[in-house]
Design a protein around this motif. Structure first.
Motif, PDB file in Angstrom:
ATOM      1  N   GLY A 157       0.788  -1.219   0.000  1.00 18.88           N
ATOM      2  CA  GLY A 157       0.000   0.000   0.000  1.00 18.88           C
ATOM      3  C   GLY A 157       0.820   1.267   0.000  1.00 18.88           C
ATOM      4  N   GLY A 158       2.154   1.132   0.100  1.00 19.53           N
ATOM      5  CA  GLY A 158       3.023   2.301   0.042  1.00 19.53           C
ATOM      6  C   GLY A 158       3.057   2.898  -1.351  1.00 19.53           C
ATOM      7  N   ALA A 159       3.600   4.100  -1.464  1.00 18.21           N
ATOM      8  CA  ALA A 159       3.491   4.866  -2.708  1.00 18.21           C
ATOM      9  C   ALA A 159       4.850   5.226  -3.272  1.00 18.21           C
ATOM     10  N   LEU A 160       4.978   5.025  -4.586  1.00 17.10           N
ATOM     11  CA  LEU A 160       6.101   5.547  -5.363  1.00 17.10           C
ATOM     12  C   LEU A 160       5.646   6.866  -5.975  1.00 17.10           C
ATOM     13  N   ALA A 161       6.322   7.951  -5.632  1.00 14.77           N
ATOM     14  CA  ALA A 161       5.930   9.284  -6.098  1.00 14.77           C
ATOM     15  C   ALA A 161       7.069   9.894  -6.905  1.00 14.77           C
ATOM     16  N   PRO A 198       3.615   7.610 -16.472  1.00 14.19           N
ATOM     17  CA  PRO A 198       2.583   6.595 -16.226  1.00 14.19           C
ATOM     18  C   PRO A 198       2.631   5.441 -17.223  1.00 14.19           C
ATOM     19  N   ASP A 199       2.828   5.736 -18.501  1.00 11.01           N
ATOM     20  CA  ASP A 199       2.903   4.666 -19.501  1.00 11.01           C
ATOM     21  C   ASP A 199       4.135   3.799 -19.310  1.00 11.01           C
ATOM     22  N   LEU A 200       5.270   4.428 -18.978  1.00 14.55           N
ATOM     23  CA  LEU A 200       6.482   3.655 -18.732  1.00 14.55           C
ATOM     24  C   LEU A 200       6.279   2.659 -17.599  1.00 14.55           C
ATOM     25  N   PRO A 210      -0.582   3.611 -12.132  1.00 13.86           N
ATOM     26  CA  PRO A 210      -0.147   4.972 -11.775  1.00 13.86           C
ATOM     27  C   PRO A 210      -1.221   6.005 -12.075  1.00 13.86           C
ATOM     28  N   VAL A 211      -1.249   7.048 -11.270  1.00 19.97           N
ATOM     29  CA  VAL A 211      -2.125   8.191 -11.506  1.00 19.97           C
ATOM     30  C   VAL A 211      -1.253   9.436 -11.560  1.00 19.97           C
ATOM     31  N   SER A 212      -1.687  10.407 -12.343  1.00 22.46           N
ATOM     32  CA  SER A 212      -0.843  11.584 -12.539  1.00 22.46           C
ATOM     33  C   SER A 212      -1.658  12.855 -12.371  1.00 22.46           C
ATOM     34  N   ARG A 213      -0.921  13.930 -12.167  1.00 23.14           N
ATOM     35  CA  ARG A 213      -1.520  15.242 -11.991  1.00 23.14           C
ATOM     36  C   ARG A 213      -0.496  16.287 -12.418  1.00 23.14           C
ATOM     37  N   VAL A 214      -0.962  17.405 -12.948  1.00 29.34           N
ATOM     38  CA  VAL A 214      -0.083  18.509 -13.321  1.00 29.34           C
ATOM     39  C   VAL A 214      -0.507  19.739 -12.531  1.00 29.34           C
ATOM     40  N   LEU A 215       0.435  20.338 -11.844  1.00 27.38           N
ATOM     41  CA  LEU A 215       0.204  21.566 -11.094  1.00 27.38           C
ATOM     42  C   LEU A 215       0.995  22.689 -11.752  1.00 27.38           C
ATOM     43  N   ALA A 269       5.280  23.775 -15.037  1.00 25.85           N
ATOM     44  CA  ALA A 269       4.252  22.745 -15.004  1.00 25.85           C
ATOM     45  C   ALA A 269       4.849  21.598 -14.198  1.00 25.85           C
ATOM     46  N   LEU A 270       4.306  21.351 -13.039  1.00 25.36           N
ATOM     47  CA  LEU A 270       4.856  20.366 -12.106  1.00 25.36           C
ATOM     48  C   LEU A 270       4.138  19.041 -12.324  1.00 25.36           C
ATOM     49  N   ASP A 271       4.836  18.095 -12.963  1.00 26.24           N
ATOM     50  CA  ASP A 271       4.262  16.784 -13.275  1.00 26.24           C
ATOM     51  C   ASP A 271       4.465  15.829 -12.114  1.00 26.24           C
ATOM     52  N   LEU A 272       3.387  15.210 -11.669  1.00 27.89           N
ATOM     53  CA  LEU A 272       3.419  14.270 -10.551  1.00 27.89           C
ATOM     54  C   LEU A 272       2.789  12.954 -10.982  1.00 27.89           C
ATOM     55  N   THR A 273       3.459  11.849 -10.686  1.00 27.55           N
ATOM     56  CA  THR A 273       2.901  10.514 -10.895  1.00 27.55           C
ATOM     57  C   THR A 273       3.052   9.725  -9.603  1.00 27.55           C
ATOM     58  N   VAL A 274       1.957   9.135  -9.138  1.00 28.54           N
ATOM     59  CA  VAL A 274       1.957   8.346  -7.912  1.00 28.54           C
ATOM     60  C   VAL A 274       1.462   6.937  -8.236  1.00 28.54           C
TER      61      VAL A 274
END
Length: 282
Positions: A157-161, A198-200, A210-215, A269-274
């Motif tokens: 359940g831990g996260a790779l960010a 995410p695709d990689l 993976p889920v992603s977000r851009v800030l 543009a801050l790209d985040l994938t968790v």
């Protein structure tokens, strides 16, 4: 950065990765060592990350950073390390470069620091980290090795960010600057791995989601700080200060037209994938 080949399907978490020999160290990891030549400049000029990033990490991971065990891989000079610690995380830093690690230790002497690569983490299986984070660093790894390594040391359940500050392509002056640098530096590489992450990860065949977000955020800095930030990029540090100087001088002239007061508003543009490690039966 090219897409990695699809890996085999795996029904269980991988066992500990064997250490890398010098011949096996990926080319991108070797290039990453060029940061040691500009470590102090990196520490002084690189941007940090806004609080909204860590809010998003907590939301997508489903747990707070406060009290969490966090492995900050490719920690560099400790820019994210300090911000994670400020959120109450119990951080262990991993950084291969000697000069970068020295900057990190000087800034954060209480943080445990391990000299290693993300492709071969020197921690036991199921080490129980709540987060494995890569701030501006995952593109220096081989995902076929670094993702299984992260899963191996995370708790269920831990996260790779993974996250990157990328010059905002929707801001005209930033896009024009990137185009100029690309024309002048043969070793220039873009920032495409951030949206491709995410695709990689999915293509590794590990059953991950993976889920992603851009800030979007900005910071205002003197032009000298902005140019020092540019000069701390790998393709500048790799060619050395003499070759970099005329390119940076040309950028100073171009920026004078956009920011006549000498204060640059950098736009990111801050790209985040968790990605969560799946829970496994006890």
């Amino acid at each position: 950065m090219s897409r990695m080949p699809q890996g085999p399907e795996q029904d269980q978490l991988p066992s500990k990765t064997t250490p890398l020999t010098p011949d096996e160290v990926p080319q991108q990891a070797t290039l990453a060592r060029s940061f040691d030549a500009v470590a102090a400049q990196y520490a002084a000029a690189r941007p940090g990350y806004p609080p909204a990033l860590f809010d998003a990490v907590e939301e997508l991971a489903g747990r707070p950073l406060s009290g969490a065990r966090v492995l900050d891989v490719g920690a560099g000079t400790g820019i994210a390390t300090g911000l994670l610690a400020d959120r109450g995380a119990r951080v262990t830093a991993v950084e291969p470069g000697a000069a970068m690690a020295a900057e990190l230790h000087a800034a954060h002497p209480a943080v445990p620091l391990v000299r290693a690569l993300g492709d071969a983490l020197p921690f036991r299986d199921d080490a129980g980290f709540d987060f494995v984070g890569y701030a501006q660093a995952w593109h220096w790894t081989d995902p076929a090795r670094s993702v299984p390594e992260a899963l191996r040391v995370l708790r269920p359940g831990g996260a790779l960010a993974l996250w990157w500050n990328v010059p905002d392509p929707d801001v005209d002056w930033a896009a024009e600057q990137e185009a100029r640098i690309a024309r002048r530096l043969p070793g220039y590489h873009g920032h495409s791995v951030a949206p491709e992450a995410p695709d990689l990860i999915r293509d590794l065949g590990l059953g991950l989601h993976p889920v992603s977000r851009v800030l979007h955020w900005t910071r205002r800095v003197p032009v000298d700080t902005h140019l020092a930030m540019l000069g701390s990029r790998s393709y500048f540090s790799a060619i050395g200060p003499a070759a970099a100087a005329p390119v940076l001088a040309a950028e100073r002239a171009a920026l004078r037209d956009v920011f006549p007061d000498g204060i640059v508003e950098e736009a990111y543009a801050l790209d985040l994938t968790v990605t969560l490690r799946p829970s496994v039966p006890s």
